[in-house]
Write a protein that holds these residues in place. Structure first.
Motif, PDB file in Angstrom:
ATOM      1  N   ILE A  52      11.216  33.472  50.591  1.00 17.32           N
ATOM      2  CA  ILE A  52      11.702  32.691  51.728  1.00 17.32           C
ATOM      3  C   ILE A  52      12.540  31.542  51.186  1.00 17.32           C
ATOM      4  O   ILE A  52      12.168  30.912  50.190  1.00 17.32           O
ATOM      5  N   THR A  73       6.183  31.081  48.445  1.00 19.78           N
ATOM      6  CA  THR A  73       7.375  31.225  49.282  1.00 19.78           C
ATOM      7  C   THR A  73       8.565  31.780  48.499  1.00 19.78           C
ATOM      8  O   THR A  73       9.718  31.466  48.806  1.00 19.78           O
ATOM      9  N   LEU A 128      10.442  32.114  60.297  1.00 18.80           N
ATOM     10  CA  LEU A 128      10.330  32.788  59.003  1.00 18.80           C
ATOM     11  C   LEU A 128      11.133  34.080  58.959  1.00 18.80           C
ATOM     12  O   LEU A 128      11.492  34.557  57.879  1.00 18.80           O
ATOM     13  N   ALA A 172       5.168  36.068  55.309  1.00 15.81           N
ATOM     14  CA  ALA A 172       4.711  35.013  56.210  1.00 15.81           C
ATOM     15  C   ALA A 172       3.197  34.789  56.130  1.00 15.81           C
ATOM     16  O   ALA A 172       2.674  33.856  56.750  1.00 15.81           O
TER      17      ALA A 172
END
Length: 295
Positions: free
Chosen positions: A134, A131, A197, A66
């Motif tokens: 994610i 990312t 997240l 994050a």
């Protein structure tokens, strides 16, 4: 490790990441990068990125993944301060013990530095290289949460209300509305994006929002009190600017004594909201620390 040490360590981690993101590549726009770095590394408290990373952690996520979003949030916050200080806004000469950005560089450079930080923030959040751990949908949802809180429905809208107050609206209603948007929205987005997240459930998202809304309002009331009776040496800027500029503040509406009670009540409500999380002692400490701060 105590809570203060943990806070400091998290701030150091954010600063190291910010330095990487603000490392200039190539030879163009050197002055603009310098102006951006001047304000980003000008002594900010890093409250918003710390909140994002901590809510990610207590929601079962991995804070390191994050970190780009935490840095983007701090860039957006910094851009807003650069623009707030401009002569067409609050016309401030000092911030955090140093001349404001437009005083060091120029008005046009300060405007562009703010614009560049805002755009870089979204470039960072939407860069697939940042990312990898994610999902695309999760990254987009977190970026959307931050975008909405930054614009017309949040921080920018609140600043507009602060500059151009609507005649006839009750002061108590107006001051709460202004700061729920101008200050509270981005603080709430920090908490909510951290939960997003970590793919937290609705119960945790609602609890994070309740916590953040309460500390956001308490934070602004404390800011207003410090401008009225704080120590200029600790604040890094002169006090009394709100009164001199005839700004609508919580003390001007409610009085100093009642503002102290509001801060205490709001902090208590924020802490109560943390019951949704198993390990929230750090967030409890942070709420109390912000209520008692001197700068």
């Amino acid at each position: 490790m105590d809570h203060q040490q943990r806070f400091d360590l998290t701030c150091d981690k954010v600063d190291e990441a910010l330095k990487r993101f603000l490392t200039q590549s190539g030879t163009s726009a050197a002055l603009l990068f310098e102006a951006m770095r001047y304000s980003v590394f000008g002594g900010g408290k890093r409250i918003r990125p710390v909140l994002l990373l901590e809510f990610c952690r207590v929601s079962g996520g991995e804070p390191d993944s994050a970190l780009p979003f935490a840095c983007a949030l701090e860039m957006i916050h910094t851009y807003s301060l650069i623009h707030d200080d401009l002569p067409c806004m609050d016309n401030d000469d000092m911030r955090r013990g140093r001349p404001t950005n437009h005083k060091v560089y120029s008005e046009h450079t300060a405007v562009l530095a703010g614009d560049a930080l805002l755009n870089l923030a979204f470039e960072i959040m939407l860069d697939p290289a940042n990312t990898r751990d994610i999902s695309a949908q999760t990254a987009l949802t977190a970026a959307h949460t931050i975008a909405r809180a930054s614009g017309v429905y949040g921080m920018a809208g609140g600043q507009c209300l602060d500059m151009d107050r609507v005649a006839g609206q009750a002061p108590a209603q107006m001051v709460a509305q202004i700061h729920a948007l101008k200050t509270g929205a981005l603080i709430s987005a920090a908490a909510q994006a951290g939960c997003v997240l970590a793919r937290a459930d609705e119960k945790k998202l609602d609890a994070a929002n309740a916590y953040a809304c309460n500390i956001g309002l308490a934070f602004q009331i404390k800011d207003d009190l410090l401008d009225l009776e704080g120590d200029p040496d600790k604040l890094g800027k002169p006090v009394g600017s709100d009164a001199a500029g005839h700004k609508l503040t919580f003390p001007s509406v409610y009085g100093v004594e009642h503002c102290g009670k509001l801060i205490s009540n709001l902090t208590g409500r924020a802490i109560e909201a943390l019951d949704a999380f198993e390990d929230a002692s750090f967030l409890t400490w942070l709420a109390q620390r912000l209520a008692l701060r001197e700068r």
